[in-house]
Design an enzyme around this catalytic site. Structure first.
Site, PDB file in Angstrom:
ATOM      1  N   LYS A 201      -2.156  -1.639  -3.823  1.00 32.07           N
ATOM      2  CA  LYS A 201      -3.008  -0.455  -3.755  1.00 32.07           C
ATOM      3  C   LYS A 201      -2.165   0.806  -3.822  1.00 32.07           C
ATOM      4  O   LYS A 201      -1.175   0.890  -3.092  1.00 32.07           O
ATOM      5  CB  LYS A 201      -3.768  -0.492  -2.439  1.00 32.07           C
ATOM      6  CG  LYS A 201      -4.629   0.707  -2.168  1.00 32.07           C
ATOM      7  CD  LYS A 201      -5.227   0.585  -0.817  1.00 32.07           C
ATOM      8  CE  LYS A 201      -6.079   1.811  -0.556  1.00 32.07           C
ATOM      9  NZ  LYS A 201      -6.583   1.868   0.770  1.00 32.07           N
TER      10      LYS A 201
ATOM     11  N   LYS B 108       0.859  -1.176   0.000  1.00 33.83           N
ATOM     12  CA  LYS B 108       0.000   0.000   0.000  1.00 33.83           C
ATOM     13  C   LYS B 108       0.895   1.224   0.000  1.00 33.83           C
ATOM     14  O   LYS B 108       1.689   1.425   0.921  1.00 33.83           O
ATOM     15  CB  LYS B 108      -0.916  -0.004   1.218  1.00 33.83           C
ATOM     16  CG  LYS B 108      -1.792   1.238   1.287  1.00 33.83           C
ATOM     17  CD  LYS B 108      -2.800   1.177   2.409  1.00 33.83           C
ATOM     18  CE  LYS B 108      -3.622   2.449   2.446  1.00 33.83           C
ATOM     19  NZ  LYS B 108      -4.620   2.418   3.515  1.00 33.83           N
TER      20      LYS B 108
HETATM   21  C1  PBG Z   1      -7.290   3.648   5.418  1.00 32.10           C
HETATM   22  C2  PBG Z   1      -7.652   3.363   4.020  1.00 32.10           C
HETATM   23  C3  PBG Z   1      -7.501   4.255   2.943  1.00 32.10           C
HETATM   24  C4  PBG Z   1      -8.077   3.642   1.844  1.00 32.10           C
HETATM   25  C5  PBG Z   1      -8.549   2.396   2.247  1.00 32.10           C
HETATM   26  N1  PBG Z   1      -8.271   2.230   3.608  1.00 32.10           N
HETATM   27  C6  PBG Z   1      -6.962   5.628   2.886  1.00 32.10           C
HETATM   28  C7  PBG Z   1      -5.680   5.964   3.475  1.00 32.10           C
HETATM   29  O1  PBG Z   1      -4.802   5.125   3.692  1.00 32.10           O
HETATM   30  O2  PBG Z   1      -5.519   7.139   3.758  1.00 32.10           O
HETATM   31  C8  PBG Z   1      -8.160   4.295   0.499  1.00 32.10           C
HETATM   32  C9  PBG Z   1      -9.107   3.732  -0.480  1.00 32.10           C
HETATM   33  C10 PBG Z   1      -9.403   4.595  -1.625  1.00 32.10           C
HETATM   34  O3  PBG Z   1      -8.813   5.676  -1.853  1.00 32.10           O
HETATM   35  O4  PBG Z   1     -10.303   4.201  -2.388  1.00 32.10           O
HETATM   36  N2  PBG Z   1      -6.549   2.768   6.129  1.00 32.10           N
END
Ligand code: PBG
Length: 325
Positions: free
Chosen positions: A249, A196
Site C-alpha cells: 500500500k 505500507k
Molecule cells: C490508517 C489507514 C490509512 C489508510 C488505511 N488505513 C491512512 C493512513 O495511514 O494515514 C489509507 C487508505 C487510503 O488512502 O485509501 N491506519
C-alpha cells in the site's frame, strides 16, 4: 520475418486465448466508510462517487456489492470527535460504531467477508496509528500492541472474518495472532499491511475520516517511499509471525514492490489502490482527459499482472459493474 508477435493479437478471440491475466469481481475488496446516523450518505469531496454511510446504508451497499460478485468489504468508521482520546479506547468498544457496523453486515449477509482495520488513528485524538508519548512525541510501539490486540479481539467478536493491521508497529502480527488464538479466534485471518508507505496518496482518506495526524507525520512507522528491499524484510517478519495475506500500500506507485513480494513469498498478496489513486483517476476523467472505464480496468489489471491476488479498491463496485456488462 519468421516471428511476428502481432499474430497473437490479430483478433479478440486469439487475444483472449493467450491473455495472461483476467480481472473478475472476486478479485476485489471494497473499502467502505461508516458514520453514525440513519439513512445517511455523506459524499466525500475528494472522492467523487464515494460516501460515508450510516450502518443501514452500509448494509444496502453491501447487498449490492455482493450481488455484483464483490464478496469482501473493508470497513473504516468515522469516529465522532468527542470519542477520540489519547488512549484510543473507543477502538475496542464492543458497542462502538466499528463493532456495530461489522455485526450489521454479518447479520444481513453471513457469506460476505468482512475485513476490519486495526490501527488507532480514527480513534486517537492525536490522529496517529499508535499511542503518542506526551513528553517526547514518540509513537510507543509496545504499549500500542496491547491496544491493537484488544481492537482485534473486539472486531473478531463482532464477526470480522479478516483483520487488517494497518498501523505498522513492530511485532504486531504475531502479537495479534496470539491474542486472537487465545480468544478462540483461530479462524480469523490476518491480512497484514506489510509494506505500507508514508505516502501522500492517503490525503482523501484522511479527509473522509478526519483522521490526519494533529502533529508531525507517520514516517517513524510507515515505510520510506525510497525503499524496496525493506519491504522484503517486513514481509519475512509478517510471514513468520503468522500473517495469512500480505498487503502492499499504496498500489500503483509500488507495483515493483508487489512484484518483489510475489517472488519472495508463497502467501497471497493484496494491493491497496488507495484514496489518492482513486481521486486522480476521477479528477482526470471528470475533466474528460482520460477514459474513466478503460483506465479503471487497466489500473486494476496492472495489480494482477504485478502479482497481486486481491485488490482493495474504491473502484470495486464500478469495476464489477463494468466487468458484468
Ligand atoms: C490508517 C489507514 C490509512 C489508510 C488505511 N488505513 C491512512 C493512513 O495511514 O494515514 C489509507 C487508505 C487510503 O488512502 O485509501 N491506519
Amino acid at each position: 520475418m519468421m516471428i511476428r508477435p502481432r499474430r497473437n493479437r490479430r483478433n479478440e478471440v486469439i487475444r483472449s486465448m493467450v491473455r495472461e491475466n483476467i480481472l473478475t469481481p472476486h478479485d476485489l475488496i471494497a473499502p467502505l466508510f461508516v458514520i453514525e446516523g440513519k439513512s445517511s450518505r455523506i459524499a466525500i469531496n475528494s472522492m467523487p462517487g464515494q460516501s460515508r454511510l450510516s450502518v443501514d446504508e452500509l448494509v444496502k451497499e453491501c447487498r449490492e456489492l455482493y450481488a455484483l460478485g464483490v464478496k469482501c468489504v473493508s470497513l473504516f468508521p468515522a469516529i465522532e470527535d468527542n470519542l477520540k482520546t489519547a488512549d484510543a479506547r473507543e477502538a475496542y468498544n464492543p458497542q462502538g460504531l466499528n463493532a456495530r457496523a461489522i455485526r450489521a453486515v454479518k447479520e444481513a449477509l453471513p457469506d460476505m467477508l468482512v475485513m476490519a482495520d486495526i490501527a488507532l488513528d480514527p480513534y486517537s485524538s492525536d490522529g496517529h496509528d499508535g499511542i503518542v508519548d506526551t513528553k517526547t512525541g514518540e509513537i510507543l510501539n509496545d504499549v500500542t500492541l496491547e491496544i491493537l490486540a484488544k481492537q482485534a479481539i473486539c472486531e473478531a467478536n463482532a464477526g470480522a472474518d479478516i483483520v487488517g493491521p494497518s498501523d505498522m508497529m513492530d511485532g504486531r502480527v504475531g502479537f495479534i495472532r496470539k491474542a486472537l488464538d487465545q480468544n478462540s479466534h483461530h479462524n480469523a485471518l490476518i491480512m497484514s499491511y506489510t509494506a505500507k508507505y508514508a505516502s501522500g496518496y492517503y490525503g482523501p482518506f484522511r479527509e473522509a475520516l478526519d483522521s490526519a495526524p494533529k502533529k508531525g507525520d507517520k514516517k517513524t512507522y510507515q515505510m520510506d517511499p525510497a525503499n524496496g528491499r525493506e519491504a522484503l524484510r517486513e514481509a519475512a517478519l509478517d510471514e513468520a509471525e503468522g500473517a495469512d495475506i500480505l498487503m502492499v500500500k499504496p498500489g500503483l506507485p509500488y507495483l515493483d514492490v508487489i512484484y518483489r513480494l510475489r517472488q519472495a513469498t508463497n502467501l497471497p498478496i493484496a494491493a491497496y489502490n488507495v484514496s489518492g489513486e482513486y481521486a486522480m483517476i476521477k479528477a482526470a476523467s471528470e475533466r474528460g482527459w482520460i477514459d474513466n472505464d478503460k483506465v479503471i480496468l487497466e489500473t486494476l489489471l496492472s495489480f494482477k499482472r504485478a502479482g497481486a491476488d486481491t485488490i482493495l479498491t474504491y473502484f470495486a463496485k464500478e469495476a464489477a459493474m463494468l466487468l458484468g456488462k
